[in-house]
Design a protein around this motif. Structure first.
Motif, PDB file in Angstrom:
ATOM      1  N   ASP A 178     -45.316 -31.537  53.621  1.00  0.00           N
ATOM      2  CA  ASP A 178     -44.453 -31.518  52.552  1.00  0.00           C
ATOM      3  C   ASP A 178     -42.978 -32.078  52.987  1.00  0.00           C
ATOM      4  O   ASP A 178     -41.791 -31.793  52.289  1.00  0.00           O
ATOM      5  N   VAL A 179     -42.819 -32.409  54.122  1.00  0.00           N
ATOM      6  CA  VAL A 179     -41.594 -32.785  55.010  1.00  0.00           C
ATOM      7  C   VAL A 179     -41.591 -34.293  55.111  1.00  0.00           C
ATOM      8  O   VAL A 179     -42.492 -34.731  55.775  1.00  0.00           O
ATOM      9  N   ARG A 199     -32.443 -23.429  60.160  1.00  0.00           N
ATOM     10  CA  ARG A 199     -33.555 -23.368  59.448  1.00  0.00           C
ATOM     11  C   ARG A 199     -33.870 -24.356  58.245  1.00  0.00           C
ATOM     12  O   ARG A 199     -32.876 -24.386  57.604  1.00  0.00           O
ATOM     13  N   TYR A 200     -35.106 -24.949  58.301  1.00  0.00           N
ATOM     14  CA  TYR A 200     -35.138 -26.131  57.386  1.00  0.00           C
ATOM     15  C   TYR A 200     -35.190 -25.484  55.873  1.00  0.00           C
ATOM     16  O   TYR A 200     -35.880 -24.745  55.423  1.00  0.00           O
ATOM     17  N   SER A 201     -34.575 -26.266  55.084  1.00  0.00           N
ATOM     18  CA  SER A 201     -34.372 -25.626  53.373  1.00  0.00           C
ATOM     19  C   SER A 201     -35.079 -27.130  52.540  1.00  0.00           C
ATOM     20  O   SER A 201     -36.021 -26.898  52.054  1.00  0.00           O
ATOM     21  N   SER A 202     -34.411 -28.128  52.746  1.00  0.00           N
ATOM     22  CA  SER A 202     -34.846 -29.423  52.155  1.00  0.00           C
ATOM     23  C   SER A 202     -34.513 -30.620  52.911  1.00  0.00           C
ATOM     24  O   SER A 202     -33.510 -30.384  53.711  1.00  0.00           O
ATOM     25  N   GLU A 203     -34.926 -31.815  52.768  1.00  0.00           N
ATOM     26  CA  GLU A 203     -34.700 -32.933  53.669  1.00  0.00           C
ATOM     27  C   GLU A 203     -33.091 -33.380  53.610  1.00  0.00           C
ATOM     28  O   GLU A 203     -32.401 -33.429  54.509  1.00  0.00           O
ATOM     29  N   LEU A 240     -39.079 -25.498  61.389  1.00  0.00           N
ATOM     30  CA  LEU A 240     -40.198 -25.853  60.529  1.00  0.00           C
ATOM     31  C   LEU A 240     -41.515 -24.942  60.454  1.00  0.00           C
ATOM     32  O   LEU A 240     -42.405 -25.284  59.876  1.00  0.00           O
ATOM     33  N   ASP A 279     -42.095 -22.302  58.852  1.00  0.00           N
ATOM     34  CA  ASP A 279     -42.612 -21.790  57.744  1.00  0.00           C
ATOM     35  C   ASP A 279     -42.990 -22.838  56.444  1.00  0.00           C
ATOM     36  O   ASP A 279     -43.204 -22.575  55.282  1.00  0.00           O
ATOM     37  N   VAL A 280     -42.917 -24.031  56.766  1.00  0.00           N
ATOM     38  CA  VAL A 280     -43.239 -25.146  55.878  1.00  0.00           C
ATOM     39  C   VAL A 280     -44.459 -26.073  56.706  1.00  0.00           C
ATOM     40  O   VAL A 280     -44.771 -26.075  57.876  1.00  0.00           O
ATOM     41  N   LEU A 281     -45.062 -26.675  55.752  1.00  0.00           N
ATOM     42  CA  LEU A 281     -45.989 -27.787  56.200  1.00  0.00           C
ATOM     43  C   LEU A 281     -45.574 -28.955  56.141  1.00  0.00           C
ATOM     44  O   LEU A 281     -44.863 -29.361  55.431  1.00  0.00           O
TER      45      LEU A 281
END
Length: 463
Positions: free
Chosen positions: A113-114, A80-84, A106, A108-110
């Motif tokens: 923003d990544v 699960r993506y948290s930050s780059e 990814l 749950d994120v736009l």
């Protein structure tokens, strides 16, 4: 010497075997004692012989099973993506720990923003397959991947519109148009799968093997038809498909389910779309162990479940596998459960040599009969769905939900009556503090739809 030895053993018919079994049961009812059901029309007998085999059907099933030419399955880790920076560091660490494929969540994120370049720093997508789970952002993601990785990509997109619609009621009206555009963008990437068709939402709502197959294949037919209408050639659709299948605890049934899946998929493509059988060889099968049967109070028993589930997936012929940690329901779990899950795949490969045998299930009368019976029943159910207008129309009419709900209630009743045994749930149970499931918000949806639940069978008896 060998011929003389075997001359002492005389052939017996199945009927003779049954007569002896009835005698040994000493008055007990043979059918009630020795036969069990996995579906209203599929009954598993205690003994199978060559006289049970339809050798012509077996030949076709085996041909479909042999479409897998790579026996070195990949272990696909779900991240699960948290930050780059954090996600990139974790991926690089996992690459040294036995992981050879990834699913990056990814959803749950736009994507705006990544920074994909930072996320994939020091990672080459031509060496390691990366799958990206997104919500209606697939085309934008591929654009970004092409910027940072201008070479042959391995992996694919996981964007499950059917699953999302059945859980939330939300459907993107531009989905088919956008997917057709996506396929054109990735047409030069033969090892990149842009269409992922999942059975997880059916399985985790309580579906049996027949329902898993029928409803998953109905989704695939919908995809083939809709994308054909958008001007995409059938061969371009087929080479982009990956099926993602949940594998449950019923060891032999799950092996037969996967074999039946390949057989029916080939049958549908050849007979329904009049294309060459070899085109189905590009379809890949990813398997994921079941969360439906996980025990939350005695989680260590999940280690046994996921091990046999993984074995079923591998023997059934998966190309990639994801194994859920035994403590996946625990909010406070550390990475130990993930490590153990990876070890299951590694041990089955490096110590049990599951990758050294072409098809260990071939020739088993039991598996061959069961494969054909599952395939036959799944095809009948698939025809019912298609007669209603396809998977989406059948769902709108409540047919899918009704069928799965009845099956879930049957399993629940058998568990409560000890007709079905789950170790650590209704037998050999050691009560501990149960895992607390993460709360999920209720999304906005079309109130006219009856949505599929996401169930946890053992939790019914543990909370």
């Amino acid at each position: 010497m060998a011929n003389k030895l075997f001359n002492e053993f005389h052939a017996h018919t199945k009927q003779q075997w049954k007569q002896q079994a009835v005698k040994e049961l000493k008055g007990k009812n043979f059918d009630e004692t020795m036969i069990w059901d996995i579906d209203k029309n599929i009954h598993i007998e205690p003994y199978y012989a060559s006289e049970d085999i339809d050798f012509q059907s077996t030949k076709h099933i085996q041909q479909a099973q042999n479409q897998r030419v790579n026996f070195n399955w990949q272990y696909r880790e779900m991240v699960r993506y948290s930050s780059e920076k954090e996600t990139n560091s974790l991926i690089l660490k996992l690459l040294k720990s036995g992981v050879d494929s990834f699913l990056i969540d990814l959803s749950d994120v736009l994507l705006s923003d990544v920074e994909i370049k930072k996320l994939l720093h020091n990672i080459k997508l031509s060496d390691t397959p990366f799958f990206f789970k997104v919500k209606n952002q697939a085309s934008n993601l591929v654009n970004e991947l092409q910027k940072v990785a201008p070479y042959q990509l391995k992996g694919g997109i996981v964007n499950n519109p059917f699953e999302r619609w059945m859980y939330t009621g939300n459907w993107d009206e531009n989905h088919w148009k956008n997917t057709a555009e996506l396929l054109r963008k990735v047409q030069d990437y033969p090892q990149f799968k842009a269409i992922n068709l999942s059975s997880h939402h059916y399985h985790n709502a309580g579906a049996n093997a027949v329902q898993d197959l029928a409803f998953s294949l109905a989704q695939a037919i919908e995809v083939l038809d809709k994308l054909s209408q958008e001007g995409v050639a059938i061969q371009d659709i087929l080479k982009n498909i990956e099926f993602s299948v949940s594998v449950g605890t019923n060891y032999f049934v799950e092996i037969a389910k996967l074999r039946a899946f390949k057989f029916l998929w080939k049958k549908i493509v050849i007979e329904g779309y009049d294309v060459d059988a070899s085109l189905t060889n590009s379809t890949s099968f990813h398997c994921q162990t079941s969360s439906y049967y996980h025990a939350s109070i005695t989680p260590q028993t999940n280690l046994l479940r996921t091990t046999t589930e993984a074995m079923s997936a591998i023997i059934g012929g998966c190309d990639a596998i994801s194994i859920l940690p035994y403590d996946s329901e625990d909010e406070d779990a550390d990475d130990f459960g993930d490590r153990i899950a990876r070890n299951i795949s590694i041990i089955l490969k490096e110590e049990s040599y599951f990758d050294k045998v072409i098809d260990p299930s071939a020739g088993s009368y039991f598996i061959e009969v069961l494969t054909k019976e599952i395939a036959d029943e799944a095809f009948k159910l698939l025809q019912e769905v298609e007669e209603m207008g396809g998977i989406m129309e059948a769902f709108k009419k409540g047919f899918i939900q009704e069928q799965i709900s009845l099956e879930h209630l049957r399993k629940q009743a058998e568990l409560a009556q000890n007709k079905y045994i789950m170790v650590g749930v209704n037998k050999f149970r050691f009560d501990e503090k149960p895992f607390q499931k993460k709360a999920t918000s209720s999304p906005n949806h079309d109130s006219n739809l009856v949505l599929l639940p996401n169930l946890h069978l053992s939790a019914i008896f543990e909370v």
